[in-house]
Write an enzyme that holds these catalytic residues in place. Structure first.
Site, PDB file in Angstrom:
ATOM      1  N   ASP A 274       0.690  -1.394  -0.292  1.00 26.59           N
ATOM      2  CA  ASP A 274      -0.207  -0.461  -0.015  1.00 26.59           C
ATOM      3  C   ASP A 274       0.943   1.177   0.301  1.00 26.59           C
ATOM      4  O   ASP A 274       1.701   1.219   0.837  1.00 26.59           O
ATOM      5  CB  ASP A 274      -0.694  -0.169   1.233  1.00 26.59           C
ATOM      6  CG  ASP A 274      -1.668   1.085   1.314  1.00 26.59           C
ATOM      7  OD1 ASP A 274      -2.415   1.307   0.414  1.00 26.59           O
ATOM      8  OD2 ASP A 274      -1.906   1.512   2.527  1.00 26.59           O
TER       9      ASP A 274
ATOM     10  N   GLU B 217       1.696  -0.101  -4.950  1.00 30.15           N
ATOM     11  CA  GLU B 217       0.748   0.672  -5.419  1.00 30.15           C
ATOM     12  C   GLU B 217       1.224   1.997  -5.436  1.00 30.15           C
ATOM     13  O   GLU B 217       1.845   2.811  -4.921  1.00 30.15           O
ATOM     14  CB  GLU B 217      -0.287   0.832  -4.585  1.00 30.15           C
ATOM     15  CG  GLU B 217      -1.411   1.997  -4.324  1.00 30.15           C
ATOM     16  CD  GLU B 217      -2.777   2.451  -3.583  1.00 30.15           C
ATOM     17  OE1 GLU B 217      -3.493   2.942  -3.534  1.00 30.15           O
ATOM     18  OE2 GLU B 217      -1.709   2.124  -2.253  1.00 30.15           O
TER      19      GLU B 217
END
Length: 532
Positions: free
Chosen positions: A243, A280
């Protein structure tokens, strides 16, 4: 028994077979039957296969407490195996005070609402028996404010944990660069947050409840290495979705972020040589590319946006050409990179809402995703036409398995706004309907899994000069296919150039197609794949 009959049997078993009612042996046998019956010609090999993203809280509730959990997820592995996916990506499962669980308070635990660490190990074992890998969200850009590290840092400025985070004095000019100092939600603009009864500020890129970790601290870096190795070695996961990968360091220190991920990958490979890391990095291609040394798989936000725009406008424009250009550029950075493609994910409006409920356009989006190059991701519920627009809770609503009065797996932790029995046909009903969106996804996934050209093939744009029709070749060794998509609501006639005349055998079609010498008649909103 044909494949569709096996499919019906497996979903019936899955819907009625919760972990409290079926033995592990029964479930494993059913999963092996699914793989054996639908994958005899499979050529795809994960991580080049299809991955399914799951928000555990909304997927399947096994104990009727209203919250989706790991045992519920385990009971649906046969559904996923039959769909044809080769991996699952789980959004955060750790202890956290929030519904989304990105503000983690224990890097080694499982949220009690979701189950236990033993439940998770069983899920991974069952997934592996069905040929499904498990990727978990690892949130290391920040912790939650309730994490013991941060609480100790607040209590004692002399604690070694103080240096696990990023601090400043309220009068430090550095804190003024990104706007005024605030104590609440940053709105993703203001990053510095007050500490009550103190002149100290802490840095939290996303909001005050998520203080950023300090990766300049060698001890903190080692903590994160230990966390990753625990999940790989002790629990058995196959990799991580990382993330906020571009925010490890501030934007003006991007090179430090690149080096961190290279170091992280090196450490993880000491435990699992083939560890899968997908990052990401939501940015332009030039900003994404340098991350590919440490994160060999990266989400392709550009292609997702281009697919949505193409089906909305009923015209692909330069989608294919741009996709090829970006892929060629990325290969100069890392020839072995994995292009993690998708339509939308848990941070974006769902595709069905983006096309205002038009199932034909949703079908076309899926057809583009699975025939273009990349290693596709599906967001849970996308395959049954779930809808949703921000705020985030409303794009993460409970999956609909059966009609409500029969659906003992449906989560009830929230009252859905978009996904009800009136707006979405349940999965069990769609599975019985050959023309359903669910079976459209299933058929496309199995087509891709069984085609080396669609799984691994290079992309060659084809210009047919017909507005609303996009075409391209996919080539891998001796396996070559011609893909045509009619993105419009009108029938289209296309003429094959002479060099494409040899493509005269229909490998796959979503509707009837007429081949007449050089002419091809395409029905509205249709896809055809030709081979020779």
């Amino acid at each position: 028994m044909n494949k569709r009959s096996v499919q019906h049997l497996l979903l019936a078993l899955s819907l009625g077979c919760m972990t409290t009612a079926c033995s592990t042996t029964d479930k494993a046998a059913a999963g092996q039957q699914a793989v054996a019956s639908t994958s005899k010609e499979k050529v795809s090999d994960w991580p080049r296969g299809v991955t399914y993203e799951i928000f555990v809280q909304s997927f399947c509730d096994s104990d009727n407490d209203g919250i989706g959990d790991i045992k519920g997820m385990t009971s649906k592995l046969d559904y996923l195996a039959d769909l044809g996916v080769e991996a699952v990506w789980l959004m955060p499962i750790g202890p956290s005070p929030s519904y989304h669980k990105y503000d983690v308070t224990d890097y080694y635990g499982v949220h009690p609402d979701y189950g236990t660490l033993e439940d998770y190990k069983e899920f991974i074992e069952e997934a592996h028996e069905r040929g499904i890998k498990v990727v978990m969200d690892l949130v290391v850009n920040h912790s939650g404010v309730d994490h013991p590290w941060f609480q100790e840092a607040l209590r004692n400025p002399n604690s070694p944990y103080r240096n696990y985070y990023v601090w400043a004095h309220k009068d430090d000019p550095e804190t003024q660069k990104e706007g005024k100092i605030i104590s609440g939600d940053s709105g993703n603009v203001n990053r510095w947050h007050k500490v009550a009864n103190s002149d100290s500020l802490y840095y939290g890129y996303f909001y005050g409840g998520m203080p950023d970790l300090n990766f300049d601290n060698p001890k903190l870096r080692q903590e994160i290495f230990n966390v990753g190795k625990f999940w790989l070695e002790e629990v058995g996961v196959d990799g991580f979705r990382l993330d906020a990968a571009r925010h490890i360091f501030p934007d003006d220190r991007a090179e430090d972020s690149h080096r961190w991920w290279e170091e992280f990958r090196s450490e993880m490979r000491k435990v699992k040589d083939d560890v899968y890391l997908v990052g990401e990095v939501w940015a332009s291609a030039n900003e994404v590319a340098p991350y590919m040394q440490g994160l060999p798989a990266l989400f392709n936000f550009d292609i997702g946006g281009a697919i949505v725009n193409a089906v909305q406008q009923e015209d692909a424009g330069m989608l294919v050409e741009n996709h090829k250009k970006i892929r060629n550029f990325y290969k100069t950075v890392n020839p072995d990179y994995v292009d993690a493609t998708f339509i939308t994910n848990h941070d974006q409006n769902r595709i069905m809402s983006e096309v205002n409920g038009d199932v034909n356009k949703a079908r076309m989006a899926a057809a583009l995703l699975f025939t273009l190059p990349g290693s596709p991701y599906i967001y849970y519920g996308e395959e049954i036409g779930m809808q949703g627009k921000k705020p985030d809770e409303l794009i993460r609503e409970p999956f609909i398995w059966e009609e409500k009065e029969e659906d003992d797996c449906r989560a009830t932790w929230m009252e859905p706004k978009y996904n009800t029995d009136e707006t979405v046909t349940p999965a069990d009903e769609q599975l019985e309907d050959d023309d359903s969106l669910l079976n459209h996804y299933r058929d496309l996934i199995h087509l891709r899994n069984n085609s080396s050209a669609l799984t691994y093939g290079e992309l060659e744009p084809v210009n047919l000069n017909v507005k609303g029709v996009t075409a391209f070749l996919r080539k891998h060794g001796e396996d070559t296919v011609l893909v045509l998509h009619n993105l419009t609501g009108q029938e289209k006639t296309v003429n094959r150039p002479a060099y494409l005349e040899q493509y005269d055998e229909v490998l796959f079609k979503t509707q009837e197609v007429e081949l007449d010498e050089n002419e091809i008649e395409l029905e509205p909103y249709s896809t055809v794949v030709l081979q020779f």
